[in-house]
Design a protein around this motif. Sequence first.
Motif, PDB file in Angstrom:
ATOM      1  N   ASP A   1       0.784  -1.226   0.165  1.00 36.95           N
ATOM      2  CA  ASP A   1      -0.016  -0.161  -0.134  1.00 36.95           C
ATOM      3  C   ASP A   1       0.974   1.325  -0.035  1.00 36.95           C
ATOM      4  O   ASP A   1       1.856   1.434   0.605  1.00 36.95           O
ATOM      5  CB  ASP A   1      -0.910  -0.131   1.283  1.00 36.95           C
TER       6      ASP A   1
ATOM      7  N   GLU B   1      -5.360  -0.623   0.547  1.00 34.81           N
ATOM      8  CA  GLU B   1      -6.363   0.698   0.172  1.00 34.81           C
ATOM      9  C   GLU B   1      -5.925   1.563  -0.755  1.00 34.81           C
ATOM     10  O   GLU B   1      -6.883   2.068  -1.567  1.00 34.81           O
ATOM     11  CB  GLU B   1      -6.736   1.496   1.428  1.00 34.81           C
ATOM     12  N   THR B   2      -4.601   2.157  -0.788  1.00 32.03           N
ATOM     13  CA  THR B   2      -4.025   3.073  -1.850  1.00 32.03           C
ATOM     14  C   THR B   2      -3.093   2.477  -2.760  1.00 32.03           C
ATOM     15  O   THR B   2      -2.186   2.055  -2.224  1.00 32.03           O
ATOM     16  CB  THR B   2      -3.617   4.138  -1.144  1.00 32.03           C
TER      17      THR B   2
END
Length: 430
Positions: free
Chosen positions: A240, A386-387
Amino acid sequence: MRRRVVITGMGVVTPLGHSVGELFAAQIEGRTAVGPITRFDASALPTTFASEVKHYDLAKYLKDATRYAHSGLNTRFALGAAQQALADAELLDEGHGDRGRIGVYLGVGEGPENFPALINSIAAAVTGDGDRADPARFIAALRPALDARGESEVETHTTVGHLANQFALDGPNVSCLTACAAGSQAIGEAAELIRAGDADAMIAGGSQSMLHPLGVAGFTRLSALSQRSDSPQTASRPFDLTRDGFVIGEGAGVVVLEELTHAKARGATIYAELTGYGSTADAYRMTDPHPAGRGAIRCMANALADAGLRAIDIGYINAHGTSTAANDAMETAAIKSVFGNYAHKVPVSSSKSMLGHLIAAAGVVELAISVMAIRAGVLPPTINYETKDPVCDLDYIPNAAREARVDHVLSNSFGFGGQNVSLTVSRYRG
């Protein structure tokens, strides 16, 4: 013809479960074991959370557990995992198998049992008087720990001695200390002993606990640990963009490796075949991987060559995936180099997103997860993803398990000091 090595037993003691079944179920569910440190008062340290083994009682595994009351967690965890693995392989009884042809190979790292007299003084030095960690005091306290290193090296080998004595295993008895690659290294080297005809079976794996003030403060000083104290459950986020370090964990894992004809002759259950082993060094820096993945590339390529496999044969990669900026970028680049155009098609995930980093035990626990993935037809996810990081652009199985039939898995372990080990494990075909 080369002697084939198969896996006939598995046992683990981990923060996510004290058996392989419990561990794999938790991985598939995407549960995390990360939480506040309860082993000691970590409130003055920048990192106050870890992945701890909870509610572990060696007496559940050994009738004579009291004899190990003064042994460290490294030894107690390893004994529990080994008992499970030998029972699973139906080799626990001394009447099964020639004990002179069954040995022990374990990756064991330093733990609090290695320098007990120093722990309290180091704790005071690294925490100061209730303030944040004091670097000057830490460095001053570290010197006697380094001077005591001879004692610690002796202790790391007594763990394999205890396993040999407890289970009456008279074959080769070896330990290795190759940092985060130690568990996988032990498995690969144990397989080589079987291939060479020096043993019929080996119990192999790793065990370590560094959840003490010196361990946590030391990794903090290296800027290796996540400091996401406001949300420890989401701190381990391999690949991430917002990852900020790994989460330290503890535990043990042991597998029974056995020569194929020996296993078949006694009617053993065969879980999978250990088909490939690669081991290299970065020869670069002690705390940073080679940025281009020089050693990791050779390591994965060597494991594939040893197994007689092509990159496109691999159905899943269980990544080292520590959640540090340097490791995850390097491992992604190395996978691209070895797998070429196929790199974006092969599923990759990091068990450490849920387990944290079990150091010397990491590789064998992740190999057990890989074996279960082959057998169950389900691949564990990378949680907390998430990113997207532009540098890390592979298929990391984000956040949810994935059904997939795979025949061959590559498992990576890359340790401090540039230690690299890759293993390939395959669906057993008679």
